[in-house]
Design a protein around this motif. Sequence first.
Motif, PDB file in Angstrom:
ATOM      1  N   ALA B 118       5.713 110.869 -71.963  1.00 16.81           N
ATOM      2  CA  ALA B 118       7.055 111.118 -72.507  1.00 16.81           C
ATOM      3  C   ALA B 118       8.076 111.360 -71.402  1.00 16.81           C
ATOM      4  CB  ALA B 118       7.013 112.315 -73.449  1.00 16.81           C
ATOM      5  N   LEU B 121       9.036 108.172 -69.647  1.00 14.79           N
ATOM      6  CA  LEU B 121       9.920 107.357 -70.486  1.00 14.79           C
ATOM      7  C   LEU B 121      11.339 107.924 -70.458  1.00 14.79           C
ATOM      8  CD1 LEU B 121      10.157 104.980 -72.463  1.00 14.79           C
ATOM      9  CD2 LEU B 121       9.591 106.559 -74.316  1.00 14.79           C
ATOM     10  N   GLU B 122      11.444 109.240 -70.529  1.00 17.57           N
ATOM     11  CA  GLU B 122      12.766 109.868 -70.487  1.00 17.57           C
ATOM     12  C   GLU B 122      13.476 109.529 -69.178  1.00 17.57           C
ATOM     13  OE1 GLU B 122      11.926 113.990 -70.986  1.00 17.57           O
ATOM     14  OE2 GLU B 122      11.627 113.826 -73.159  1.00 17.57           O
ATOM     15  N   ILE B 125      14.604 105.860 -69.288  1.00 21.55           N
ATOM     16  CA  ILE B 125      15.756 105.659 -70.182  1.00 21.55           C
ATOM     17  C   ILE B 125      17.027 106.188 -69.506  1.00 21.55           C
ATOM     18  CG2 ILE B 125      16.813 106.389 -72.382  1.00 21.55           C
ATOM     19  CD1 ILE B 125      14.596 104.647 -73.145  1.00 21.55           C
TER      20      ILE B 125
END
Lengths: 299, 186
Positions: B118, B121-122, B125
């Motif tokens: 996670a 991915l953060e 992004i």
Amino acid sequence: VNTKTYNEKNYNTDINKNNDSDTDKALRIMEAFSAVDEELLYRTEQKNKHGKITYINSRLTKATRYLAACAVLAVIGIGSFAVFNLNTSKSSDSSGSTDNIAQIAAAVTENAETASDAGVQSPQPMMQESENGESAATKVDAATTGDAVTTEAAATTEDAAASLQDSRVEVSLDAAKSTERTGAHIPDELPEGYTLISCRSIPEGSSYNDIYLKWSNASDTITVEISDYYMVYDDLDLIYGSSVSIGNISIEDVESRCTYNNGKTDFTIDRKFDDGVYATVTINADITPEEILAILKSM
Amino acid sequence: VKDTEILDLYWNRDERAISESDKSFGGYCHSIAFSILRDREDSDECVNDTWLRAWNVMPPKRPDRLAIFLGTITRNLSIDRWKMKKAAKRGNGEMEVALDELVECIPAMHGTEEAVEAHELEHMINEFMHRLSERDCNVFLRRYYYLEEYSVISERYGLNINTVKTSLHRTRDKLREYLEKEGVVL
């Protein structure tokens, strides 16, 4: 029948599973947005002095942009038609005669009058040349033979050259760059993959300078028109109400003029430089505002 | 009351921090929660939970922009609550529509790689958002962070509604390409 029903049920269950799986993945992406920098989130809330961020100009300004484009196209069309007539006349009679020049002068006169009737404000030199076009044409030496339009214009008398000065002719990029005043504003920086497909300029001896350049990359096009004598731009610049010179344009100025259609960016700007030279930049390409800004900054 | 004064209330363990937060940011946080949940009661509970969560993390946390900080807490709480509700029944709110759109961003799988963490991915992004133009970035965040409808975004930025749709479509494609290039598996 039972087997078919069973298979359909299984199929529908698989579809639902896939949909749920995709939704979970999409949800992971959405949750990841929670870690986006505060500055970016804060920026989305920012407002200008009018109470909100506006990325396009008002409808009035947009309308004037279309008006500008129409006026420029009309002027370009007149010039192109004159060149076309010149080439047609030249090919039909290789020996050269006063009739050829007379026809060109007549065509230029007719076009200028048509444009004037239609309410298009034509460049001043075109109107002047149309008035004396016929007399200029009659002075042309009947012995003129030409391989190119520019050669012929140079070989004829000074008045005959004046009658042709509105017609742009193909020149090399180096020749265009060496043009007084306008040549210095040809952009040096273009995104990769673009090829120059047209470079046209007013023949030497004209009372003003004008260059038209077009680059292409597949179906993407970048068009630049640079002139130091376009009365029509003076009016339009007033309509725009903007005093931003093209050399000082910011990324916000560029972004506010971009519209996006079918995966491409449409961009048009008419502005003058600090030295009084005008430029129209028209782009229809898969290009970023940053790349557009780089082009403008290199002019 | 200024943001810094509310922050001081939290740091001084003064319970007025809750009421002042509600006065200053209640509407803002409620709009975020309601965009996701489409339920007034659930949204109210998420907003109330936001003040509690903020009370627990301040101090030591001292955010630069209190509104954004509180809004992010509300958003996370609302998404958690939405997930719980989704297990029972799928609705027709903006959250569902936005998620359907984000399915376009899912990168194709090229093997048996493990799913990305996670926090990775953060980070990706966030990196991606910085690469976008200001306009595309703003439009994308208003849609997928705040879950605003097209018409609201169009009005906010003075854009044609089709321009908003086109911008979002292009950015979703770019995000998918970016995630694929980074080898992300979801």
